[in-house]
Design an enzyme around this catalytic site. Structure first.
Site, short mmCIF file in Angstrom:
data_model
loop_
_atom_site.label_atom_id
_atom_site.label_comp_id
_atom_site.label_asym_id
_atom_site.label_seq_id
_atom_site.Cartn_x
_atom_site.Cartn_y
_atom_site.Cartn_z
N SER A 18 41.71 4.70 48.11
CA SER A 18 41.70 5.02 49.54
C SER A 18 41.49 6.51 49.81
O SER A 18 42.11 7.36 49.17
CB SER A 18 43.00 4.57 50.19
OG SER A 18 43.03 5.04 51.52
N SER A 20 42.02 7.60 52.90
CA SER A 20 42.81 7.89 54.11
C SER A 20 43.75 9.07 53.93
O SER A 20 43.87 9.89 54.84
CB SER A 20 43.58 6.64 54.56
OG SER A 20 42.67 5.71 55.09
N THR A 63 45.58 -1.70 54.73
CA THR A 63 44.25 -2.12 54.32
C THR A 63 44.34 -3.41 53.51
O THR A 63 45.41 -4.03 53.41
CB THR A 63 43.51 -0.97 53.60
OG1 THR A 63 42.16 -1.37 53.36
CG2 THR A 63 44.15 -0.60 52.27
N LYS A 67 46.34 -6.93 56.13
CA LYS A 67 46.24 -6.77 57.59
C LYS A 67 46.80 -7.96 58.37
O LYS A 67 47.40 -7.79 59.42
CB LYS A 67 44.78 -6.52 58.00
CG LYS A 67 44.27 -5.15 57.56
CD LYS A 67 42.86 -4.88 58.05
CE LYS A 67 42.35 -3.58 57.46
NZ LYS A 67 41.02 -3.19 57.94
N ASP A 103 40.54 -0.48 64.00
CA ASP A 103 39.19 -0.75 63.45
C ASP A 103 38.24 -1.12 64.59
O ASP A 103 37.07 -0.73 64.58
CB ASP A 103 39.21 -1.94 62.46
CG ASP A 103 39.89 -1.59 61.15
OD1 ASP A 103 39.80 -0.43 60.73
OD2 ASP A 103 40.51 -2.49 60.56
N GLY A 124 28.42 -11.71 58.71
CA GLY A 124 29.74 -11.79 58.11
C GLY A 124 30.75 -12.35 59.09
O GLY A 124 30.55 -12.27 60.32
N GLY A 127 37.58 -10.43 58.04
CA GLY A 127 38.53 -9.71 58.89
C GLY A 127 37.84 -8.63 59.72
O GLY A 127 38.14 -8.46 60.92
N CYS A 210 28.97 -1.55 57.57
CA CYS A 210 30.37 -1.15 57.47
C CYS A 210 30.67 -0.46 56.13
O CYS A 210 31.61 0.32 56.02
CB CYS A 210 31.29 -2.36 57.64
SG CYS A 210 31.19 -3.06 59.28
N GLY A 232 29.01 3.20 57.31
CA GLY A 232 30.34 2.98 57.89
C GLY A 232 31.26 4.18 57.94
O GLY A 232 32.43 4.05 58.28
N GLN A 239 38.51 5.01 63.17
CA GLN A 239 39.75 4.22 63.10
C GLN A 239 40.88 5.12 62.67
O GLN A 239 42.01 5.00 63.13
CB GLN A 239 39.61 2.96 62.22
CG GLN A 239 39.38 3.16 60.71
CD GLN A 239 40.60 3.59 59.93
OE1 GLN A 239 41.72 3.23 60.29
NE2 GLN A 239 40.40 4.38 58.88
P1 NDP Z 1 36.32 -10.19 53.94
O1 NDP Z 1 36.55 -10.47 52.49
O2 NDP Z 1 37.34 -10.56 54.95
O3 NDP Z 1 34.93 -10.91 54.40
C1 NDP Z 1 33.79 -10.79 53.63
C2 NDP Z 1 32.61 -11.45 54.36
O4 NDP Z 1 31.43 -11.14 53.61
C3 NDP Z 1 32.67 -12.97 54.45
O5 NDP Z 1 32.12 -13.37 55.68
C4 NDP Z 1 31.80 -13.42 53.27
O6 NDP Z 1 31.17 -14.68 53.49
C5 NDP Z 1 30.75 -12.36 53.28
N1 NDP Z 1 30.10 -12.10 51.98
C6 NDP Z 1 30.67 -11.63 50.85
N2 NDP Z 1 29.74 -11.46 49.89
C7 NDP Z 1 28.55 -11.85 50.43
C8 NDP Z 1 27.22 -11.92 49.95
N3 NDP Z 1 26.91 -11.55 48.69
N4 NDP Z 1 26.24 -12.36 50.78
C9 NDP Z 1 26.55 -12.70 52.05
N5 NDP Z 1 27.79 -12.69 52.58
C10 NDP Z 1 28.78 -12.26 51.77
O7 NDP Z 1 35.97 -8.62 54.01
P2 NDP Z 1 36.26 -7.58 55.17
O8 NDP Z 1 35.83 -8.16 56.47
O9 NDP Z 1 37.63 -7.06 55.05
O10 NDP Z 1 35.28 -6.35 54.77
C11 NDP Z 1 33.88 -6.48 54.85
C12 NDP Z 1 33.19 -5.17 54.52
O11 NDP Z 1 33.51 -4.16 55.48
C13 NDP Z 1 33.57 -4.58 53.16
O12 NDP Z 1 32.39 -4.08 52.55
C14 NDP Z 1 34.50 -3.44 53.51
O13 NDP Z 1 34.47 -2.41 52.53
C15 NDP Z 1 33.90 -2.96 54.83
N6 NDP Z 1 34.85 -2.27 55.71
C16 NDP Z 1 34.54 -1.01 56.20
C17 NDP Z 1 35.39 -0.36 57.06
C18 NDP Z 1 35.04 1.01 57.57
O14 NDP Z 1 35.90 1.63 58.23
N7 NDP Z 1 33.86 1.51 57.33
C19 NDP Z 1 36.66 -0.98 57.52
C20 NDP Z 1 36.89 -2.29 56.97
C21 NDP Z 1 36.00 -2.90 56.10
P3 NDP Z 1 31.90 -16.10 53.15
O15 NDP Z 1 32.74 -16.41 54.35
O16 NDP Z 1 30.76 -17.03 53.00
O17 NDP Z 1 32.68 -15.88 51.90
#
Ligand code: NDP
Length: 267
Positions: A18, A20, A63, A67, A103, A124, A127, A210, A232, A239
């Site tokens: 992290s 942060s 994180t 969450k 966020d 996507g 979360g 992101c 991102g 955030q």
């Molecule tokens: P989650 O694990 O909750 O969700 C992941 C999502 O990505 C799901 O919808 C999943 O689909 C999909 N997914 C994963 N791999 C693939 C792939 N190869 N092809 C297509 N779809 C895929 O993750 P989060 O929502 O917590 O985080 C998502 C991204 O956002 C991460 O990369 C994280 O680092 C980034 N992030 C950035 C932040 C910022 O401040 N910049 C803050 C928070 C997150 P399925 O449902 O089919 O499994």
């Protein structure tokens, strides 16, 4: 360390990576706030409130993967976090744990640099997608969710947000396409099939990922198709800035923002 130092932390598992602490400590230093922000590795998300209070933290960020646990354990949840059902910020308010989601507004601030946005395709359904979709909806910006699989779509449908899997997707024209999947984070995958994505990016004006600190395959494809692109970093920064304002009960000015940006970049 002064005895009266205000303590802050980020809870995660893993949390080692992290950035942060370096970002928040730079902000605290900028306003001469007597505080220290540290990493807190937490195994059991169910214990988050107990650990937060026992550690005497004035505030904390939360994180992956805590969450949702943090949401369920809080004494009070404020703002858009009530709908998102996930929080990334805790504040100790007279012994009560108050929870927020920064966020969502952080994302909105991050896309302000694009100018007017009216119709968003959000890739996507995890979360982060929940926070982004509800933040856009609250702003009156149309949002459509497209995910690899069906399982997580009900949350969005319940909120009257159009949500498709790759199998039943019906594309429209979008001005902004957002990647909130983890595709591109540690691999070189596109977040959905190139055959679906490329015609959409051709017509779009902006693309946001992101994932921060790199040009992902998604951003590279968007750039090839003449979209203005953004990673991102600003979402993470904003955030953090909004959490900082809650932690310190101050309004952060541009000097704090720039100090936190430098801290984040390790400059
Ligand atoms: P989650 O694990 O909750 O969700 C992941 C999502 O990505 C799901 O919808 C999943 O689909 C999909 N997914 C994963 N791999 C693939 C792939 N190869 N092809 C297509 N779809 C895929 O993750 P989060 O929502 O917590 O985080 C998502 C991204 O956002 C991460 O990369 C994280 O680092 C980034 N992030 C950035 C932040 C910022 O401040 N910049 C803050 C928070 C997150 P399925 O449902 O089919 O499994």
């Amino acid at each position: 360390m002064s005895e009266n130092k205000n303590l802050f932390a980020i809870f995660g598992n893993p949390v080692e990576h992290s950035k942060s602490p370096q970002m928040q400590n730079a902000g605290l230093k900028e306003i001469n706030f007597n505080g220290l922000y540290q990493k807190h590795h937490l195994e059991d998300g169910n214990k988050i409130k107990e650990v937060f209070l026992q550690s005497n933290y004035k505030g904390a960020n939360i994180t992956v993967p805590h969450k949702e646990f943090a949401y369920r354990n809080a004494d009070e949840v404020r703002g858009i976090a009530q709908k998102i059902e996930a929080v990334n910020t805790y504040i100790n308010e007279n012994g009560k744990v108050i929870a927020y989601n920064t966020d969502a507004p952080g994302f909105i601030k991050a896309i302000e640099s694009f100018g007017t946005v009216k119709n968003v395709l959000l890739l996507g359904a995890g979360g982060t997608a929940k926070a982004i979709a509800l933040a856009l909806q609250e702003k009156g910006i149309k949002v459509t969710v497209l995910n690899r699989s069906e399982g997580k779509l009900d949350f969005f449908k319940k909120e009257n947000i159009l949500a498709y899997s790759w199998d039943d997707f019906q594309a429209e024209d979008y001005d902004l396409v957002v990647n909130s999947t983890s595709a591109g984070l540690k691999d070189e995958y596109l977040p959905c099939d190139r055959e679906i994505l490329e015609p959409i990016l051709k017509k779009a004006s902006y693309a946001f990922d992101c994932v921060y600190g790199k040009i992902t395959p998604f951003l590279a494809l968007a750039r090839e198709n003449n979209c203005e692109i953004k990673d991102g970093e600003d979402m993470l920064l904003f955030q953090g800035l909004l959490a900082f304002e809650l932690f310190t009960n101050t309004k952060a000015d541009n000097s704090v923002l720039e100090a936190m940006r430098k801290g984040l970049r390790g400059e």
